[in-house]
Design a protein around this motif. Structure first.
Motif, PDB file in Angstrom:
ATOM      1  N   ALA A 154       0.820  -1.207   0.000  1.00  0.00           N
ATOM      2  CA  ALA A 154       0.000   0.000   0.000  1.00  0.00           C
ATOM      3  C   ALA A 154       0.857   1.261   0.000  1.00  0.00           C
ATOM      4  O   ALA A 154       0.509   2.261  -0.640  1.00  0.00           O
ATOM      5  N   GLY A 155       1.985   1.237   0.717  1.00  0.00           N
ATOM      6  CA  GLY A 155       2.879   2.383   0.709  1.00  0.00           C
ATOM      7  C   GLY A 155       3.470   2.634  -0.663  1.00  0.00           C
ATOM      8  O   GLY A 155       3.630   3.791  -1.093  1.00  0.00           O
ATOM      9  N   TYR A 156       3.793   1.559  -1.380  1.00  0.00           N
ATOM     10  CA  TYR A 156       4.318   1.689  -2.746  1.00  0.00           C
ATOM     11  C   TYR A 156       3.257   2.307  -3.653  1.00  0.00           C
ATOM     12  O   TYR A 156       3.557   3.196  -4.460  1.00  0.00           O
ATOM     13  N   ILE A 157       1.993   1.851  -3.523  1.00  0.00           N
ATOM     14  CA  ILE A 157       0.906   2.390  -4.339  1.00  0.00           C
ATOM     15  C   ILE A 157       0.716   3.875  -4.061  1.00  0.00           C
ATOM     16  O   ILE A 157       0.552   4.689  -4.979  1.00  0.00           O
ATOM     17  N   THR A 158       0.754   4.266  -2.788  1.00  0.00           N
ATOM     18  CA  THR A 158       0.596   5.680  -2.429  1.00  0.00           C
ATOM     19  C   THR A 158       1.692   6.537  -3.056  1.00  0.00           C
ATOM     20  O   THR A 158       1.423   7.612  -3.613  1.00  0.00           O
ATOM     21  N   GLY A 159       2.949   6.056  -2.988  1.00  0.00           N
ATOM     22  CA  GLY A 159       4.055   6.800  -3.575  1.00  0.00           C
ATOM     23  C   GLY A 159       3.952   6.895  -5.083  1.00  0.00           C
ATOM     24  O   GLY A 159       4.173   7.962  -5.675  1.00  0.00           O
ATOM     25  N   ILE A 160       3.596   5.778  -5.750  1.00  0.00           N
ATOM     26  CA  ILE A 160       3.467   5.772  -7.211  1.00  0.00           C
ATOM     27  C   ILE A 160       2.359   6.718  -7.654  1.00  0.00           C
ATOM     28  O   ILE A 160       2.508   7.457  -8.642  1.00  0.00           O
ATOM     29  N   LEU A 161       1.233   6.723  -6.943  1.00  0.00           N
ATOM     30  CA  LEU A 161       0.138   7.625  -7.310  1.00  0.00           C
ATOM     31  C   LEU A 161       0.565   9.085  -7.175  1.00  0.00           C
ATOM     32  O   LEU A 161       0.196   9.926  -8.008  1.00  0.00           O
ATOM     33  N   ALA A 162       1.343   9.387  -6.149  1.00  0.00           N
ATOM     34  CA  ALA A 162       1.837  10.766  -5.982  1.00  0.00           C
ATOM     35  C   ALA A 162       2.746  11.154  -7.141  1.00  0.00           C
ATOM     36  O   ALA A 162       2.673  12.278  -7.662  1.00  0.00           O
ATOM     37  N   LEU A 163       3.610  10.242  -7.563  1.00  0.00           N
ATOM     38  CA  LEU A 163       4.504  10.527  -8.689  1.00  0.00           C
ATOM     39  C   LEU A 163       3.718  10.656  -9.993  1.00  0.00           C
ATOM     40  O   LEU A 163       4.031  11.500 -10.835  1.00  0.00           O
ATOM     41  N   LEU A 164       2.702   9.801 -10.176  1.00  0.00           N
ATOM     42  CA  LEU A 164       1.893   9.861 -11.393  1.00  0.00           C
ATOM     43  C   LEU A 164       1.139  11.190 -11.485  1.00  0.00           C
ATOM     44  O   LEU A 164       1.041  11.775 -12.569  1.00  0.00           O
ATOM     45  N   GLU A 185       7.873  11.126 -14.656  1.00  0.00           N
ATOM     46  CA  GLU A 185       8.222   9.938 -15.430  1.00  0.00           C
ATOM     47  C   GLU A 185       9.646   9.459 -15.149  1.00  0.00           C
ATOM     48  O   GLU A 185       9.906   8.257 -15.084  1.00  0.00           O
ATOM     49  N   ARG A 186      10.574  10.385 -14.985  1.00  0.00           N
ATOM     50  CA  ARG A 186      11.966  10.006 -14.747  1.00  0.00           C
ATOM     51  C   ARG A 186      12.128   9.329 -13.382  1.00  0.00           C
ATOM     52  O   ARG A 186      12.840   8.329 -13.252  1.00  0.00           O
ATOM     53  N   LEU A 187      11.467   9.853 -12.372  1.00  0.00           N
ATOM     54  CA  LEU A 187      11.555   9.249 -11.047  1.00  0.00           C
ATOM     55  C   LEU A 187      10.872   7.878 -11.030  1.00  0.00           C
ATOM     56  O   LEU A 187      11.377   6.926 -10.430  1.00  0.00           O
ATOM     57  N   LYS A 230      10.299   5.871  -1.424  1.00  0.00           N
ATOM     58  CA  LYS A 230      10.158   6.918  -0.405  1.00  0.00           C
ATOM     59  C   LYS A 230      11.001   8.135  -0.757  1.00  0.00           C
ATOM     60  O   LYS A 230      10.544   9.287  -0.635  1.00  0.00           O
ATOM     61  N   PHE A 231      12.236   7.906  -1.214  1.00  0.00           N
ATOM     62  CA  PHE A 231      13.104   9.030  -1.565  1.00  0.00           C
ATOM     63  C   PHE A 231      12.633   9.702  -2.851  1.00  0.00           C
ATOM     64  O   PHE A 231      12.770  10.918  -3.016  1.00  0.00           O
ATOM     65  N   ALA A 232      12.055   8.904  -3.785  1.00  0.00           N
ATOM     66  CA  ALA A 232      11.540   9.485  -5.026  1.00  0.00           C
ATOM     67  C   ALA A 232      10.395  10.455  -4.744  1.00  0.00           C
ATOM     68  O   ALA A 232      10.332  11.542  -5.326  1.00  0.00           O
ATOM     69  N   THR A 233       9.489  10.075  -3.863  1.00  0.00           N
ATOM     70  CA  THR A 233       8.387  10.978  -3.519  1.00  0.00           C
ATOM     71  C   THR A 233       8.891  12.211  -2.777  1.00  0.00           C
ATOM     72  O   THR A 233       8.336  13.303  -2.924  1.00  0.00           O
ATOM     73  N   GLU A 234       9.958  12.042  -2.006  1.00  0.00           N
ATOM     74  CA  GLU A 234      10.531  13.200  -1.299  1.00  0.00           C
ATOM     75  C   GLU A 234      11.149  14.180  -2.284  1.00  0.00           C
ATOM     76  O   GLU A 234      11.025  15.400  -2.129  1.00  0.00           O
ATOM     77  N   ILE A 235      11.813  13.651  -3.346  1.00  0.00           N
ATOM     78  CA  ILE A 235      12.367  14.530  -4.375  1.00  0.00           C
ATOM     79  C   ILE A 235      11.249  15.285  -5.080  1.00  0.00           C
ATOM     80  O   ILE A 235      11.370  16.479  -5.380  1.00  0.00           O
ATOM     81  N   ALA A 236      10.138  14.593  -5.333  1.00  0.00           N
ATOM     82  CA  ALA A 236       9.041  15.198  -6.089  1.00  0.00           C
ATOM     83  C   ALA A 236       8.389  16.353  -5.339  1.00  0.00           C
ATOM     84  O   ALA A 236       7.908  17.312  -5.967  1.00  0.00           O
ATOM     85  N   ARG A 237       8.358  16.292  -4.017  1.00  0.00           N
ATOM     86  CA  ARG A 237       7.628  17.318  -3.267  1.00  0.00           C
ATOM     87  C   ARG A 237       8.528  18.373  -2.626  1.00  0.00           C
ATOM     88  O   ARG A 237       8.037  19.272  -1.968  1.00  0.00           O
ATOM     89  N   THR A 238       9.843  18.272  -2.822  1.00  0.00           N
ATOM     90  CA  THR A 238      10.741  19.257  -2.228  1.00  0.00           C
ATOM     91  C   THR A 238      11.309  20.169  -3.306  1.00  0.00           C
ATOM     92  O   THR A 238      11.345  19.829  -4.485  1.00  0.00           O
ATOM     93  N   LYS A 272      10.449  16.766 -16.009  1.00  0.00           N
ATOM     94  CA  LYS A 272      10.019  15.556 -15.326  1.00  0.00           C
ATOM     95  C   LYS A 272       9.721  14.421 -16.294  1.00  0.00           C
ATOM     96  O   LYS A 272       9.890  13.248 -15.969  1.00  0.00           O
ATOM     97  N   ARG A 273       9.269  14.767 -17.483  1.00  0.00           N
ATOM     98  CA  ARG A 273       8.855  13.765 -18.468  1.00  0.00           C
ATOM     99  C   ARG A 273       9.962  13.520 -19.480  1.00  0.00           C
ATOM    100  O   ARG A 273      10.813  14.364 -19.716  1.00  0.00           O
TER     101      ARG A 273
END
Length: 304
Positions: free
Chosen positions: A146-156, A161-163, A175-183, A221-222
């Motif tokens: 479920a944590g993986y799904i939450t992170g993937i949905l945030a990135l989508l 696309e690169r992350l 976890k680090f990919a989602t942190e990069i996306a929101r910082t 990003k794409r």
């Protein structure tokens, strides 16, 4: 040649409706068995155990047995998965078909089965989310965390696309990919330092993440070019492309010269060997009385 009327139904059973029955496994046998990849089969068993059977197998009554016996047309993997799970019966779609048709249908199903790309699977996750499914519900349907799904949905949602690609390849933690996306850019440096100190990123992995962040900053990003990141060709780029092509052509010419020299050595050696009667007799005794025509032409050219 006689044309088939358009209003005539296809004779193959796959175009007809068929009843679904619950048939004991011991009354079913595999018509056209094939060896399976153990890892893929284990994933199939795990999927059926968690989600159940999504599609019944296709069987046909056995023609060479007086007993109530059936042969599998499509679904050997699902049938063997049920056996591995200790089930006693399986839902089956019972059809009637000749032996030749059964082999043909089984072959067509194998050819039609395609492997979905990661992009297709991620798009499916996004579609489920848009239809109102929660991350927990999607995780239950896909057998993912479920944590993986939450992170993937945030990135989508952010178009990262690169992350996402780096996460799917396994060298960037979700976890680090989602942190990069929101910082912001300034905070990413601190996040990388913290990830290195805590052991989340190590050695070469840190350098790969650094390069990924630089590309993301410059190219976007794409992967597909956008109006903001699209660049025109410059004289330096054209020169680099020309020099790279020249180097490639030089390597190709060098390889051709080496192969020509090797071929010349072979032709010279064979020309001398063919003057030896003992060697020719040995070839005849071994049944080696011919050779490739291009090689024979070159040997005759050397002798002429």
């Amino acid at each position: 040649m006689t044309a088939i009327p358009r209003n005539r139904k296809a004779s193959l059973h796959v175009a007809e409706e068929a009843p679904i029955r619950l048939i004991p496994l011991d009354q079913i046998r595999v018509l056209n068995p094939r060896v399976r990849n153990r890892r893929v089969f284990a994933k199939l068993v795990e999927n059926i155990s968690a989600l159940g059977l999504k599609r019944p197998i296709t069987v046909t009554p056995a023609t060479d047995s007086a007993e109530d016996c059936f042969e599998i047309v499509c679904g050997q993997g699902r049938f063997e998965a049920f056996q591995a799970l200790g089930e006693t019966s399986i839902p089956c779609m019972v059809v009637s078909a000749r032996e030749a048709d059964r082999f043909l249908i089984s072959l067509v199903e194998n050819l039609a089965r395609r492997k979905h790309s990661n992009r297709d699977l991620l798009s499916s996750i996004q579609v489920l989310s848009e239809r109102g499914y929660s991350a927990t519900e999607i995780a239950g349907k896909t057998c993912l965390d479920a944590g993986y799904i939450t992170g993937i949905l945030a990135l989508l949602r952010n178009g990262e696309e690169r992350l996402i690609s780096a996460v799917e390849r396994g060298w960037l933690p979700i976890k680090f990919a989602t942190e990069i996306a929101r910082t912001s850019d300034s905070e990413i440096q601190l996040a990388m330092l913290e990830a290195y100190e805590t052991g989340v990123l190590k050695g070469d992995q840190l350098m790969r993440v650094r390069r990924l962040i630089d590309r993301r900053k410059v190219l976007g990003k794409r992967y597909s070019p956008t109006s903001g990141t699209e660049r025109l060709n410059t004289p330096q780029k054209l020169l680099n492309a020309y020099q790279a092509e020249v180097r490639r052509q030089k390597v190709m010419i060098k390889k051709a010269d080496i192969n020509e020299q090797r071929l010349l050595i072979i032709v010279t050696a064979l020309r001398k060997l063919f003057t030896d009667e003992y060697f020719c007799t040995l070839l005849r005794n071994e049944g080696m009385q011919d050779m490739p025509k291009p090689l024979a032409d070159r040997i005759q050219g050397e002798n002429s």
